[in-house]
Structures are given as C-alpha cells and as structure tokens.
Design a protein around this motif. Structure first.
Motif, PDB file in Angstrom:
ATOM      1  N   GLU A   3       0.829  -1.203   0.000  1.00  0.00           N
ATOM      2  CA  GLU A   3       0.000   0.000   0.000  1.00  0.00           C
ATOM      3  C   GLU A   3       0.866   1.257   0.000  1.00  0.00           C
ATOM      4  O   GLU A   3       0.587   2.222  -0.723  1.00  0.00           O
ATOM      5  CB  GLU A   3      -0.934  -0.017   1.212  1.00  0.00           C
ATOM      6  N   ASP A   4       1.894   1.220   0.820  1.00  0.00           N
ATOM      7  CA  ASP A   4       2.820   2.357   0.833  1.00  0.00           C
ATOM      8  C   ASP A   4       3.416   2.581  -0.554  1.00  0.00           C
ATOM      9  O   ASP A   4       3.515   3.721  -1.031  1.00  0.00           O
ATOM     10  CB  ASP A   4       3.943   2.112   1.841  1.00  0.00           C
ATOM     11  N   ALA A   5       3.806   1.506  -1.168  1.00  0.00           N
ATOM     12  CA  ALA A   5       4.430   1.604  -2.492  1.00  0.00           C
ATOM     13  C   ALA A   5       3.468   2.203  -3.509  1.00  0.00           C
ATOM     14  O   ALA A   5       3.868   3.003  -4.370  1.00  0.00           O
ATOM     15  CB  ALA A   5       4.897   0.218  -2.947  1.00  0.00           C
ATOM     16  N   LYS A   6       2.208   1.860  -3.393  1.00  0.00           N
ATOM     17  CA  LYS A   6       1.218   2.394  -4.328  1.00  0.00           C
ATOM     18  C   LYS A   6       1.069   3.906  -4.163  1.00  0.00           C
ATOM     19  O   LYS A   6       0.991   4.640  -5.152  1.00  0.00           O
ATOM     20  CB  LYS A   6      -0.136   1.698  -4.114  1.00  0.00           C
ATOM     21  N   ILE A   7       1.001   4.310  -2.925  1.00  0.00           N
ATOM     22  CA  ILE A   7       0.884   5.757  -2.686  1.00  0.00           C
ATOM     23  C   ILE A   7       2.135   6.472  -3.184  1.00  0.00           C
ATOM     24  O   ILE A   7       2.062   7.499  -3.869  1.00  0.00           O
ATOM     25  CB  ILE A   7       0.692   6.054  -1.186  1.00  0.00           C
ATOM     26  N   LEU A   8       3.285   5.931  -2.833  1.00  0.00           N
ATOM     27  CA  LEU A   8       4.537   6.572  -3.241  1.00  0.00           C
ATOM     28  C   LEU A   8       4.624   6.656  -4.765  1.00  0.00           C
ATOM     29  O   LEU A   8       5.018   7.688  -5.323  1.00  0.00           O
ATOM     30  CB  LEU A   8       5.729   5.785  -2.682  1.00  0.00           C
ATOM     31  N   ALA A   9       4.242   5.586  -5.423  1.00  0.00           N
ATOM     32  CA  ALA A   9       4.302   5.572  -6.883  1.00  0.00           C
ATOM     33  C   ALA A   9       3.344   6.596  -7.477  1.00  0.00           C
ATOM     34  O   ALA A   9       3.693   7.341  -8.399  1.00  0.00           O
ATOM     35  CB  ALA A   9       3.971   4.167  -7.404  1.00  0.00           C
ATOM     36  N   TYR A  10       2.167   6.653  -6.898  1.00  0.00           N
ATOM     37  CA  TYR A  10       1.173   7.593  -7.419  1.00  0.00           C
ATOM     38  C   TYR A  10       1.637   9.038  -7.220  1.00  0.00           C
ATOM     39  O   TYR A  10       1.578   9.858  -8.129  1.00  0.00           O
ATOM     40  CB  TYR A  10      -0.178   7.383  -6.740  1.00  0.00           C
ATOM     41  N   VAL A  11       2.106   9.325  -6.005  1.00  0.00           N
ATOM     42  CA  VAL A  11       2.518  10.698  -5.712  1.00  0.00           C
ATOM     43  C   VAL A  11       3.736  11.083  -6.542  1.00  0.00           C
ATOM     44  O   VAL A  11       3.864  12.231  -6.977  1.00  0.00           O
ATOM     45  CB  VAL A  11       2.806  10.845  -4.199  1.00  0.00           C
ATOM     46  N   ALA A  12       4.618  10.129  -6.771  1.00  0.00           N
ATOM     47  CA  ALA A  12       5.809  10.427  -7.573  1.00  0.00           C
ATOM     48  C   ALA A  12       5.425  10.869  -8.973  1.00  0.00           C
ATOM     49  O   ALA A  12       6.089  11.729  -9.574  1.00  0.00           O
ATOM     50  CB  ALA A  12       6.705   9.194  -7.627  1.00  0.00           C
ATOM     51  N   ILE A  13       4.356  10.335  -9.472  1.00  0.00           N
ATOM     52  CA  ILE A  13       3.939  10.669 -10.846  1.00  0.00           C
ATOM     53  C   ILE A  13       3.021  11.884 -10.859  1.00  0.00           C
ATOM     54  O   ILE A  13       3.225  12.827 -11.617  1.00  0.00           O
ATOM     55  CB  ILE A  13       3.215   9.458 -11.483  1.00  0.00           C
ATOM     56  N   HIS A  14       2.019  11.866  -9.997  1.00  0.00           N
ATOM     57  CA  HIS A  14       0.968  12.886 -10.078  1.00  0.00           C
ATOM     58  C   HIS A  14       1.083  13.978  -9.020  1.00  0.00           C
ATOM     59  O   HIS A  14       0.403  14.997  -9.113  1.00  0.00           O
ATOM     60  CB  HIS A  14      -0.409  12.231  -9.964  1.00  0.00           C
ATOM     61  N   GLY A  15       1.882  13.738  -8.010  1.00  0.00           N
ATOM     62  CA  GLY A  15       1.927  14.693  -6.910  1.00  0.00           C
ATOM     63  C   GLY A  15       0.733  14.529  -5.996  1.00  0.00           C
ATOM     64  O   GLY A  15      -0.152  13.714  -6.248  1.00  0.00           O
TER      65      GLY A  15
END
Length: 330
Positions: A21-33
């Motif tokens: 779950e952490d990885a998903k959030i991090l990945a999303y924020v890295a791309i979209h902010g």
DNA sequence: AAGTCACTCAACCGCAGGACG
DNA sequence: GCGTCCTGCGGTTGAGTGACT
C-alpha cells in the motif's frame, strides 16, 4: 442531519498499512503529486479512505520526514513552544523540520509530559505543582482575604496563553522577516515580538539542560526556560492598577497604545528570550514562570505583589505540609 | 515459559474552516 | 447566502512490543 462520511467505511480497509500500500501511494505521488486525496485511493488502486491515504502520506511517507528519535534540542523546543501556545501541535511541528504534528503530539504525551510531571511541573500550565495547588486553593477558597481574586482566576484560565497564541500566529505569518512586531493587550500595552524566532537556533538556558537531563531543580525556578533579560530602566515606574482577567485578553491591535510593557525577542542569540522594560523586574533564580507570565501580560510591578503572595503561600504550604510535594501523585 | 502490565506510535474520529459552484 | 467537498487539526484509540513478575 450530520455530514455524510467521506467514503464508504464498510468497504475500505483500516488499520496498519502494508508495504504494498505504501508503495502504491509513493508511486502515485511520484507521478501525479499530492492533491485531491479523495480520488487518490481509486487512482492508486488502494482500498483505503482518502483521508487515511493523506494521513499516511503526511505522517509517514513524505520524503522530508525524519524517522529518528527527537534530539534534546527538539525536545526543548517542544516544551518551550507548548509553554507558550499549548497543544497546537501543527504550529509546534512547523518549528521542527521533518516532524509532523502527530510526531510532536505523541512525543509530548508519552515522554515530555511525564518528564515535566516527574519534575513537579504541571504540564498544562508549566508552573510548579506547588504554585498550581496554591492557586487552586485560593480559587476554591473563594479568594477571600485579598482583592486580587479575579487576577488569580485569570491566571488559572491561561489568559497568558491567549496572548501568546496571538503572538504565535503573528510569528507564523512572518517567516522571513527579522523585524519586531508589536501588538497590544487590553491594558493597551504594546507587546513587541520578534519573528526571528522562526528560523534561528534555539537558545538553551541552564534550566533547559535540567529539563533535558531529567534533573530536578527547585520548584520555584523550574517552570520556564525562557531567558529573562532585564533591560535598563526605561522611564517611569509602571502604575499600580487593579487587575481583572479580561485585562489580559489581547485587544484589537488598532486600539491606541499607552503603556510600556514589552515582550521582546532578543535579536542576536535567543529565539525565546523575553525582555522586560519593567524597572522592577528581577531575574533571580527564584523568578518562576508565574512571575514571568505575570510580567509578560501586564505591568510587572502590579503583578509582583500577587506573585509574592503566591510564593509566600508556597512557602507556607511547604512548611505546613512538607510531604505534600513528594507525595503528590498524578 | 506464560501471563500481565506499561509504553509507544500509527491510525482513526469528528469537528472546523476554506474554497468553490 | 447556501450547500458540498476537501483539507487541516487536535483528541483519542488500539495494536504491537518490550519489561516485568
């Protein structure tokens, strides 16, 4: 009719976050902010409430967060900030780069509060327990025997904090300036505040070290780490007046100023140094935070008789109940 | 070793306030 | 002005963990 829930709580996962779950959030924020947290769970493929995602990000995943333990300097800053503004954790956290309000709040509740209690300092008022008890006794006893009962009530109600809160907000709004800001209490006393506190390193007093080392100093001197600087006499003696609690509420800054009480942030070395131009101010070790606060909010001279009375009663209590402080149990 | 207690800290909850249509 | 949505905030909870008996 209450507000609808932010999400369907029956269908969202709660509890501890997994690495995935952490990885998903991090990945999303890295791309979209970050932004629009209510949509992020869906877009990131998470079965979580948006609020929960935001909390996870702000309290744990943000790359600028520190995850190590609090340094003594940070602890001292928390204590001092709490003394000034109380439990406004987000404001305190802004003074501590890499720390969240949750971090600060938890650290206060689990460590710092207990440390103060052990030292005989009331963590709410930051006054010595003997002082708090003395004030309580005066209040519960109806304040008979003197003419300052309203003043005592004011003290217990933290009107000092009310002023300090305003000072704090002013401080927050001025993150770059080093000029002194002036505002006024209801006695029309200008209170000058240095916003330099925002960015400068913290000043440690001997008392701070006592706090951090967990050693106990005398009650009457243990409740404030703010440095008290006595300034040279600046004019006439402050007038003796009668206090009521409302006198200490912060007044509208547009009101005219007539008196001279100042709280000044020293410009060079200390962020939380308060200086008084009150001619009779004394900075002896026996000067408690009670005394400091009294002077910070009004005319020192007027308050000092009350403070003296408190200290006298403190001594009286100690002589009558020598075991009181030792046995005091929270 | 097992049970209990105390502590820590991540997470939740509800409210308030701002932005926006 | 009003309703809705989003975010920020402070208080509280409870799972996890280590210390103690």
């Amino acid at each position: 009719m209450g507000r609808p829930p932010c999400c369907d709580k029956s269908n969202v996962k709660k509890g501890l976050w997994t690495e995935e779950e952490d990885a998903k959030i991090l990945a999303y924020v890295a791309i979209h902010g970050v932004g629009n947290w209510s949509l992020i769970p869906k877009k990131a493929g998470l079965n979580r409430c948006g609020k929960s995602c935001r909390l996870r990000w702000t309290n744990y995943l943000r790359p600028d967060l520190k995850h190590d333990s609090f340094s003594p300097q940070e602890e001292e800053l928390i204590i001092e900030c709490h003394r000034i503004i109380g439990s406004r954790w987000s404001s305190i956290a802004r003074k501590l780069p890499g720390r969240t309000d949750n971090d600060v709040k938890n650290h206060w509740n689990t460590k710092l509060k207990k440390r103060l209690m052990k030292m005989g300092i009331d963590p709410v008022t930051h006054k010595s327990v003997s002082q708090v008890l003395s004030e309580f006794r005066n209040i519960s006893g109806g304040g008979h025997g003197n003419g300052n009962s309203s003043f005592k009530t004011e003290l217990s109600n933290n009107s000092v904090l009310t002023q300090s809160n305003s000072a704090w907000e002013m401080m927050r709004r001025n993150t770059t300036t080093t000029s002194h800001e002036t505002y006024y209490n209801n006695n029309n006393s200008p209170m000058i505040f240095s916003s330099e506190f925002q960015t400068s390193p913290f000043h440690f007093s001997n008392h701070s070290n006592h706090l951090l080392n967990g050693t106990t100093s005398s009650c009457s001197s243990s409740s404030s780490s703010a440095s008290i600087t006595q300034q040279p006499n600046q004019g006439s003696q402050a007038p003796v007046t009668t206090f009521s609690w409302s006198d200490y509420l912060l007044s509208d800054p547009v009101l005219p100023l007539t008196s001279q009480t100042q709280v000044v942030g020293s410009s060079a070395t200390s962020n939380l140094t308060f200086a008084q131009n009150e001619p009779h101010f004394n900075s002896q070790a026996e000067c408690s935070s009670q005394k400091i606060d009294s002077q910070a909010v009004g005319t020192c001279h007027s308050a000092s008789s009350f403070v003296d009375e408190i200290l006298d009663k403190d001594q009286e209590m100690l002589s009558q109940f020598p075991q009181l402080l030792n046995d005091f149990d929270y």
